[in-house]
Write an enzyme that holds these catalytic residues in place. Structure first.
Site, PDB file in Angstrom:
ATOM      1  N   SER A 182     -10.764   4.003   8.173  1.00  0.00           N
ATOM      2  CA  SER A 182     -10.950   3.937   9.629  1.00  0.00           C
ATOM      3  C   SER A 182     -11.654   5.199  10.120  1.00  0.00           C
ATOM      4  CB  SER A 182      -9.598   3.791  10.332  1.00  0.00           C
ATOM      5  OG  SER A 182      -9.020   2.532  10.060  1.00  0.00           O
ATOM      6  N   HIS A 240      -9.535   5.133   0.354  1.00  0.00           N
ATOM      7  CA  HIS A 240      -8.525   5.161   1.408  1.00  0.00           C
ATOM      8  C   HIS A 240      -9.061   5.970   2.590  1.00  0.00           C
ATOM      9  CE1 HIS A 240      -4.696   3.743  -0.687  1.00  0.00           C
ATOM     10  NE2 HIS A 240      -5.662   3.549  -1.557  1.00  0.00           N
ATOM     11  N   GLY A 241      -8.418   5.797   3.753  1.00  0.00           N
ATOM     12  CA  GLY A 241      -8.867   6.527   4.930  1.00  0.00           C
ATOM     13  C   GLY A 241     -10.168   5.982   5.472  1.00  0.00           C
ATOM     14  N   HIS A 244      -6.291  10.083   5.764  1.00  0.00           N
ATOM     15  CA  HIS A 244      -5.604   8.993   6.433  1.00  0.00           C
ATOM     16  C   HIS A 244      -5.557   9.230   7.937  1.00  0.00           C
ATOM     17  CE1 HIS A 244      -3.738   8.703   2.292  1.00  0.00           C
ATOM     18  NE2 HIS A 244      -4.251   7.504   2.478  1.00  0.00           N
ATOM     19  N   GLY A 245      -5.586   8.122   8.687  1.00  0.00           N
ATOM     20  CA  GLY A 245      -5.457   8.219  10.137  1.00  0.00           C
ATOM     21  C   GLY A 245      -6.791   8.442  10.829  1.00  0.00           C
ATOM     22  N   PHE A 299      -6.503   0.555   8.550  1.00  0.00           N
ATOM     23  CA  PHE A 299      -5.349   0.257   9.392  1.00  0.00           C
ATOM     24  C   PHE A 299      -5.571   0.739  10.826  1.00  0.00           C
ATOM     25  CE2 PHE A 299      -1.248   1.545  11.329  1.00  0.00           C
ATOM     26  CZ  PHE A 299      -0.731   0.271  11.521  1.00  0.00           C
ATOM     27  N   ASP A 301       0.846  -1.195   0.000  1.00  0.00           N
ATOM     28  CA  ASP A 301       0.000   0.000   0.000  1.00  0.00           C
ATOM     29  C   ASP A 301       0.885   1.250   0.000  1.00  0.00           C
ATOM     30  OD1 ASP A 301      -2.387   1.449   0.178  1.00  0.00           O
ATOM     31  OD2 ASP A 301      -2.393   1.400   2.370  1.00  0.00           O
TER      32      ASP A 301
END
Length: 276
Positions: A209, A206-207, A178-179, A230, A79
């Site tokens: 979470s 993506h992103g 992200h995060g 993640f 990734d």
């Protein structure tokens, strides 16, 4: 069963396949146990920014044999590969898919680099994901927020990009970051629909979470076929370790709880992604 992105994403329709990044054995065990219990295909791997916590070579020795033995289709994916050499090394080690992230480069440079990677990866029988637009990072405390709209993916550019590169999957910027989210994200669902109509390859979010269940359901309904996770499983494992930590306990006392917590976190997402 070791497969590539085309084997699990091309058939996707009305559901999404989860990518769960891992850095060690405990994470990998949790992810694959959940996938087998749910009888769901899964994508497992790591990101270039995570390599300090789990070196690429060592993870390949771990993840590839586990994927081959799994009872469900498993893609081993790099990734957010930021450098050509990192992606090339992953392919040499046997990863069946790579993301070559050139999204911060000028458009024509992104096209050129990704086209070259597609040629290389396809010669290994592997697949390539790219990013167009730019999925942002959550701003640090006290920093000025950046409007996500400034980085959104254009449907017209997406069509041109896919045609010129031959990429197998496309990560799109539609309002995620992200995060862990400091504020609730606001996804541009209409943009997802327009991009899905403009291109013939699976779309990636993506992103993942921290998004709500309703956000996931609507994004998948609009055309998202792969979702990256993640932070959720990383936090679940850490929380389990803290809860089980007690005076005199050793690392082996913590491992079962960590694996189980990460498995449950992955199961929650897999059930959501596959819900009709």
């Amino acid at each position: 069963m070791l497969v590539n992105l085309n084997d699990v994403l091309t058939p996707a329709g009305g559901y999404a396949v989860g990518l769960f990044n891992t850095v060690n054995l405990e994470m990998a065990r949790g992810v694959l146990a959940a996938a087998e219990e749910q009888n769901a295909p899964v994508i497992i791997g790591t990101a270039e920014v995570l390599l300090p916590y789990g070196p690429l070579e060592e993870l390949s020795w771990l993840l590839l044999p586990m994927a081959r033995r799994a009872k469900v289709p498993v893609v081993v994916h790099l990734d957010h590969g930021l450098h050509y050499e990192t992606c090339r090394r992953a392919l040499e080690l046997g990863f069946t898919s790579v993301m070559y992230d050139c999204s911060t480069d000028p458009y024509e440079e992104n096209v050129r680099k990704v086209r070259e990677m597609v040629e290389l990866a396809h010669s290994y029988g592997a697949t390539v994901e790219a990013e167009l637009g730019h999925v942002g990072d959550n701003p640090a405390e006290g920093s000025a927020p950046v409007s996500p709209e400034a980085c959104y993916t254009s449907p017209e550019e997406a069509r041109d990009f896919v045609e010129k590169t031959g990429v197998d999957a496309l990560a799109v910027a539609v309002g995620t970051a992200h995060g862990a989210y400091r504020f609730p994200p606001k996804l541009d669902f209409d943009r997802i629909s327009r991009i899905a109509q403009a291109v013939h390859v699976p779309l990636v979010l993506h992103g993942g979470s921290g998004l709500s269940d309703d956000d996931f359901r609507e994004a998948i309904r609009r055309g998202i076929a792969k979702v990256n996770i993640f932070t959720d499983i990383n936090v679940a494992g850490a929380q389990a370790a803290r809860q089980n930590d007690r005076s005199g306990c050793g690392l082996t006392d913590l491992i079962p709880g960590e694996v189980e917590a990460m498995k449950e976190a992955v199961l929650t997402k897999l059930r959501l992604f596959q819900a009709p």
